[in-house]
Design a protein around this motif. Structure first.
Motif, short mmCIF file in Angstrom:
data_model
loop_
_atom_site.label_atom_id
_atom_site.label_comp_id
_atom_site.label_asym_id
_atom_site.label_seq_id
_atom_site.Cartn_x
_atom_site.Cartn_y
_atom_site.Cartn_z
N THR A 145 0.84 -1.19 0.00
CA THR A 145 0.00 0.00 0.00
C THR A 145 0.88 1.25 0.00
O THR A 145 0.64 2.20 -0.75
N PHE A 146 1.91 1.24 0.83
CA PHE A 146 2.87 2.35 0.89
C PHE A 146 3.54 2.54 -0.46
O PHE A 146 3.69 3.67 -0.93
N LYS A 147 3.95 1.45 -1.08
CA LYS A 147 4.60 1.50 -2.40
C LYS A 147 3.68 2.15 -3.43
O LYS A 147 4.08 2.99 -4.21
N HIS A 148 2.41 1.76 -3.42
CA HIS A 148 1.44 2.29 -4.38
C HIS A 148 1.20 3.78 -4.13
O HIS A 148 1.17 4.57 -5.07
N ARG A 149 1.02 4.16 -2.88
CA ARG A 149 0.69 5.56 -2.56
C ARG A 149 1.85 6.51 -2.80
O ARG A 149 1.64 7.67 -3.15
N THR A 150 3.06 6.04 -2.60
CA THR A 150 4.22 6.91 -2.78
C THR A 150 4.81 6.80 -4.18
O THR A 150 5.76 7.51 -4.51
N LYS A 151 4.25 5.90 -5.00
CA LYS A 151 4.77 5.65 -6.35
C LYS A 151 6.26 5.29 -6.29
O LYS A 151 7.07 5.76 -7.09
N LEU A 152 6.60 4.46 -5.32
CA LEU A 152 7.97 4.00 -5.13
C LEU A 152 8.38 3.12 -6.30
O LEU A 152 7.66 2.21 -6.68
N ARG A 153 9.52 3.42 -6.88
CA ARG A 153 10.01 2.68 -8.04
C ARG A 153 10.53 1.32 -7.61
O ARG A 153 11.28 1.20 -6.66
N ALA A 154 10.12 0.30 -8.33
CA ALA A 154 10.59 -1.06 -8.09
C ALA A 154 11.26 -1.58 -9.35
O ALA A 154 10.89 -1.22 -10.46
N TYR A 155 12.24 -2.40 -9.16
CA TYR A 155 12.96 -3.03 -10.27
C TYR A 155 12.69 -4.52 -10.18
O TYR A 155 12.49 -5.06 -9.10
N ARG A 156 12.68 -5.18 -11.30
CA ARG A 156 12.39 -6.61 -11.31
C ARG A 156 13.60 -7.37 -11.83
O ARG A 156 14.15 -7.07 -12.87
#
Length: 70
Positions: free
Chosen positions: A26-37
């Motif tokens: 939820t935090f990732k979605h709300r802050t638009k935190l960049r993730a790498y795969r």
């Protein structure tokens, strides 16, 4: 020992001291935190996590979709 600048989702959750994985996503979605795969694993840069924590702007609530009334 080589330290990586990347953390897995579980490690990032512990790094940010967020109590659960669902709260982290939820935090990732709300802050638009960049993730790498890498393969099937989500990775997060420690510098990105620190930048989100240092940001002065509040976390914005996502817009909720209204259901159509019939």
């Amino acid at each position: 020992m080589v330290t990586s600048p990347y953390l897995t989702a579980r490690e990032a959750c512990a790094y940010l001291r967020i109590p659960s994985m669902s709260a982290f996503y939820t935090f990732k979605h709300r802050t638009k935190l960049r993730a790498y795969r890498r393969g099937g694993i989500l990775l997060f840069k420690v510098s990105d996590l620190d930048a989100v924590l240092e940001c002065d702007q509040p976390v914005q609530e996502p817009r909720r979709r209204l259901k159509a009334v019939r």
